[in-house]
Design a protein around this motif. Structure first.
Motif, mmCIF file in Angstrom:
data_model
loop_
_atom_site.group_PDB
_atom_site.id
_atom_site.type_symbol
_atom_site.label_atom_id
_atom_site.label_comp_id
_atom_site.label_asym_id
_atom_site.label_seq_id
_atom_site.Cartn_x
_atom_site.Cartn_y
_atom_site.Cartn_z
ATOM 1 N N ARG A 91 0.817 -1.217 0.000
ATOM 2 C CA ARG A 91 0.000 0.000 0.000
ATOM 3 C C ARG A 91 0.851 1.267 0.000
ATOM 4 O O ARG A 91 0.447 2.289 -0.558
ATOM 5 C CB ARG A 91 -0.923 0.025 1.227
ATOM 6 C CG ARG A 91 -2.112 -0.904 1.134
ATOM 7 C CD ARG A 91 -3.114 -0.602 2.227
ATOM 8 N NE ARG A 91 -2.581 -0.799 3.562
ATOM 9 C CZ ARG A 91 -2.572 -1.962 4.207
ATOM 10 N NH1 ARG A 91 -3.074 -3.045 3.627
ATOM 11 N NH2 ARG A 91 -2.085 -2.060 5.433
ATOM 12 N N SER A 92 2.010 1.200 0.629
ATOM 13 C CA SER A 92 2.831 2.404 0.784
ATOM 14 C C SER A 92 4.029 2.432 -0.160
ATOM 15 O O SER A 92 4.913 3.290 -0.008
ATOM 16 C CB SER A 92 3.295 2.534 2.246
ATOM 17 O OG SER A 92 3.878 1.335 2.702
ATOM 18 N N ARG B 54 6.531 0.285 -0.548
ATOM 19 C CA ARG B 54 7.790 -0.116 0.074
ATOM 20 C C ARG B 54 8.124 -1.560 -0.254
ATOM 21 O O ARG B 54 7.245 -2.358 -0.577
ATOM 22 C CB ARG B 54 7.730 0.057 1.597
ATOM 23 C CG ARG B 54 7.456 1.483 2.054
ATOM 24 C CD ARG B 54 7.513 1.577 3.571
ATOM 25 N NE ARG B 54 8.860 1.290 4.066
ATOM 26 C CZ ARG B 54 9.137 0.960 5.315
ATOM 27 N NH1 ARG B 54 8.157 0.843 6.205
ATOM 28 N NH2 ARG B 54 10.378 0.732 5.692
ATOM 29 N N ARG C 44 -0.905 7.190 13.987
ATOM 30 C CA ARG C 44 -0.215 7.535 12.740
ATOM 31 C C ARG C 44 0.558 8.854 12.877
ATOM 32 O O ARG C 44 1.664 8.999 12.367
ATOM 33 C CB ARG C 44 -1.223 7.629 11.588
ATOM 34 C CG ARG C 44 -0.556 7.745 10.218
ATOM 35 C CD ARG C 44 -1.577 7.796 9.098
ATOM 36 N NE ARG C 44 -2.319 6.547 8.939
ATOM 37 C CZ ARG C 44 -1.887 5.510 8.219
ATOM 38 N NH1 ARG C 44 -0.716 5.569 7.617
ATOM 39 N NH2 ARG C 44 -2.645 4.424 8.118
ATOM 40 N N GLU D 25 3.367 1.530 7.287
ATOM 41 C CA GLU D 25 2.912 2.492 6.266
ATOM 42 C C GLU D 25 3.609 3.839 6.404
ATOM 43 O O GLU D 25 3.782 4.565 5.421
ATOM 44 C CB GLU D 25 1.399 2.670 6.362
ATOM 45 C CG GLU D 25 0.605 1.446 5.927
ATOM 46 C CD GLU D 25 -0.884 1.564 6.193
ATOM 47 O OE1 GLU D 25 -1.621 0.676 5.742
ATOM 48 O OE2 GLU D 25 -1.313 2.530 6.861
ATOM 49 N N GLU D 26 4.042 4.156 7.631
ATOM 50 C CA GLU D 26 4.685 5.449 7.882
ATOM 51 C C GLU D 26 6.213 5.364 7.902
ATOM 52 O O GLU D 26 6.881 6.339 8.252
ATOM 53 C CB GLU D 26 4.175 6.052 9.189
ATOM 54 C CG GLU D 26 2.714 6.487 9.135
ATOM 55 C CD GLU D 26 2.443 7.556 8.070
ATOM 56 O OE1 GLU D 26 3.361 8.349 7.768
ATOM 57 O OE2 GLU D 26 1.307 7.582 7.537
#
Length: 230
Positions: free
Chosen positions: A19-20, A22, A171, A210-211
């Motif tokens: 999703r990100s 990576r 987040r 995700e971060e």
């Protein structure tokens, strides 16, 4: 089976990376084995995991004596200065450096044993009174101060976000830690490399990945709930 739990966590990490944008290989899963018996660790080891996290020095040392030598052990709990000498030469990384005096002790023992220890600076991003770690505004000066110490390699930052019902609430803290690492990296301080971000646990590791988390510390989702009364 514990291996089923592990595979579910690994799949969640893979999807979060997808999703990100990576590469899943850029995320290290640390299986947090504190309070868990050697037999449980052996199951996860057999499933391919070599990174394990412990909170207490004595427990880590006891497990090291009976488990395979190719395990990379991570000290993720609050570390007392008088315990440093027991782990500096047999730990992959210390995630919880939060004071100059602790960094100086790690440096002293590392030099004495002729090793270099990889460390992360613990940041209390959410400013929780119950948590250890530096506030974000103090990290830059702290890193510059300890970067001159011999025998330690500053590899990045670590945080433990608040325990929340909705992982999305954390987040903001993960994003803040990532931004802080970028800012520190831009200063080009000798012996400081913001390569690693240790953030995210069972409750919120997906959001952390995700971060930008490079290391997630997952215990309960792999090993099940702990009985601290044992």
């Amino acid at each position: 089976m514990l291996s089923d739990n592990l595979h579910e966590v690994q799949e969640n990490i893979r999807k979060a990376c997808e999703r990100s944008g990576r590469n899943p290989e850029d995320v290290t899963l640390i299986a947090v084995s504190k309070t868990k018996p050697v037999s449980d660790i052996e199951q996860i080891y057999a499933a391919g995991i070599r990174e394990f996290g412990e909170n207490k020095v004595q427990e880590m040392n006891d497990k090291q004596k009976v488990l395979p030598g190719d395990i990379n052990w991570h000290m993720i709990g609050h570390l007392q200065r008088n315990k440093v000498k027991y782990i500096v030469d047999n730990v992959a990384m210390i995630h919880s450096v939060d004071s100059v005096r602790l960094a100086e002790e790690i440096s002293k023992e590392a030099v004495k044993k002729n090793v270099a220890v990889d460390i992360l600076v613990e940041v209390n991003v959410a400013k929780e009174e119950s948590k250890f770690g530096l506030y974000t505004e103090d990290v830059g000066q702290f890193v510059e101060q300890i970067s001159k110490l011999p025998g330690i390699n500053i590899k990045g930052l670590m945080t433990s976000a608040p325990f929340v019902d909705n992982p999305e609430d954390n987040r903001q803290y993960f994003k803040k830690l990532k931004d802080l690492s970028v800012d520190i990296n831009a200063k080009n301080i000798d012996n400081v490399h913001m390569d690693f971000l240790s953030m995210g646990m069972t409750n919120d590791y997906v959001v952390a990945v995700e971060e930008g988390a490079t290391h997630v510390r997952v215990g309960t989702a792999i090993f099940g709930h702990r009985d601290y009364n044992i």
